[in-house]
Design a protein around this motif. Structure first.
Motif, PDB file in Angstrom:
ATOM      1  N   GLU A  34     -43.286 -46.744 -72.410  1.00 53.88           N
ATOM      2  CA  GLU A  34     -42.471 -46.650 -71.391  1.00 53.88           C
ATOM      3  C   GLU A  34     -42.981 -45.249 -70.839  1.00 53.88           C
ATOM      4  OE1 GLU A  34     -38.264 -45.882 -72.371  1.00 53.88           O
ATOM      5  OE2 GLU A  34     -38.624 -44.101 -73.635  1.00 53.88           O
TER       6      GLU A  34
ATOM      7  N   ASP B  75     -36.037 -47.908 -79.357  1.00 47.28           N
ATOM      8  CA  ASP B  75     -36.312 -47.012 -78.114  1.00 47.28           C
ATOM      9  C   ASP B  75     -37.100 -45.647 -78.507  1.00 47.28           C
ATOM     10  OD1 ASP B  75     -36.255 -46.472 -75.436  1.00 47.28           O
ATOM     11  OD2 ASP B  75     -34.325 -46.724 -75.103  1.00 47.28           O
ATOM     12  N   ASP B  76     -37.536 -44.848 -77.722  1.00 50.99           N
ATOM     13  CA  ASP B  76     -37.947 -43.621 -77.772  1.00 50.99           C
ATOM     14  C   ASP B  76     -38.576 -43.473 -79.186  1.00 50.99           C
ATOM     15  OD1 ASP B  76     -36.663 -43.239 -75.496  1.00 50.99           O
ATOM     16  OD2 ASP B  76     -34.943 -42.058 -76.258  1.00 50.99           O
TER      17      ASP B  76
HETATM   18 MG    MG Z   1     -36.719 -44.846 -74.079  1.00 51.87          MG
END
Ligand code: MG
Ligand code: C2E
Ligand code: MG
Ligand code: MG
Length: 285
Positions: free
Chosen positions: A236, A179-180
């Motif tokens: 995202e 993520d990220d």
């Molecule tokens: Mg994220």
């Protein structure tokens, strides 16, 4: 000098001198109570296939309405829960609810994936893989329906310990996602060794995509990196149609963001997932 310095640090963090401390601690005991009372909720943000527009699944995001303060943002209570160790209970609550939701979707005929966020503390919890395995078995959910999202920075905090837990989770057949991606202290040598299936491009590069040539270059490079490493890549923070189109052109596999849908309550997400993938379904708010 060293002793003096460490003493100074102790004094600097003395609870009685930190005006925020009592409030933070009571917030955490209230969060513990909310977990025990099942007073938290999950919302579900759709993740779509960029080329077909089809809903592939969702990310589960926790919501907490405090009895007096009203809604508290996870951006506020998650870091606090991480500091105090409460995250361990929160993560287990989210996992249990999410896996039950996956089982429910299967009985409804919805073949969807669900992503759960793990925190840095979870990566140091050696009993977590067995716990996840038990939950999946109890609900008869195939492990590959569950995605666990872990941030780069969480992995890099203690890469060797994280690797042990991640390898055991991957061995269960659970899908792992970084993520990220792009904002942590990326170590490509670790990335190569991590048993992950997906990179999730951080929203700070995706939100300005349509307006910024630099961000387009970065996102294109991350998509190519993912391709080269045989990983799925998801963006995202997709907030407009132009960005979604750009991502399709770059060869990005998946997308998530306000343009597609906000995080939705379970019933609304299920309705959204059942709709045929036509352009008119975009922009649910
Ligand atoms: Mg994220
Ligand atoms: P994240 O995992 O990176 O989740 C994405 C966050 O971005 C969510 O915020 C989501 O609502 C928001 N978002 C999605 N699309 C867009 C968009 O197009 N534009 C903008 N501006 N924002 C978008 P949320 O729900 O407030 O969560 C914030 C963070 O809190 C999450 O970041 C995650 O790190 C953490 N978090 C949330 N739920 C959980 C949980 O159940 N467990 C753990 N450990 N962390 C959680
Ligand atoms: Mg996430
Ligand atoms: Mg984030």
């Amino acid at each position: 000098y060293a002793a003096q310095q460490s003493e100074a640090r102790v004094i600097a963090y003395d609870a009685t001198r930190d005006p925020h401390r009592p409030e933070r601690l009571s917030l955490m005991s209230e969060l513990r109570r909310a977990i025990d009372d099942d007073a938290l909720t999950l919302v579900f943000q759709p993740k779509i296939d960029v080329t077909t527009g089809q809903v592939r699944g969702a990310e589960a995001l926790v919501r907490w309405t405090h009895p007096r303060h009203g809604p508290v943002s996870p951006a506020e209570f998650i870091p606090l829960a991480e500091e105090t160790g409460t995250i361990r209970f929160l993560s287990r609550w989210v996992l249990r609810k999410s896996i039950r939701k996956l089982a429910e979707w299967r009985t409804m005929g919805l073949d969807l994936k669900l992503a759960v966020n793990l925190s840095v503390r979870d990566l140091g919890d050696r009993s977590l893989p067995e716990h996840v395995s038990d939950l999946l078995l109890q609900s008869a959910v195939p492990p590959d329906r569950l995605t666990l999202e872990i941030t780069e920075s969480a992995v890099m905090r203690d890469p060797d310990a994280a690797l042990v837990v991640l390898e055991r989770l991957a061995a269960l057949g659970v899908d792992l996602s970084v993520d990220d991606f792009g904002v942590g202290q990326s170590s490509f040598s670790y990335l190569r060794r991590l048993p992950v299936a997906e990179l999730k491009i951080d929203q700070s590069f995706v939100r300005p995509l349509a307006a910024s040539a630099d961000d387009r270059s970065i996102v294109r490079a991350i998509v190519e990196l993912a391709r080269a490493l045989n990983l799925r890549v998801v963006a995202e923070g997709v907030e407009d149609a132009d960005s979604l189109e750009l991502l399709a052109g770059f060869g990005c596999d998946g997308a998530q963001g306000y343009f597609i849908a906000r995080p939705l309550e379970a019933a609304r997400f299920e309705d959204f997932a059942r709709q045929p993938p036509v352009p008119s379904k975009f922009a649910v708010t």
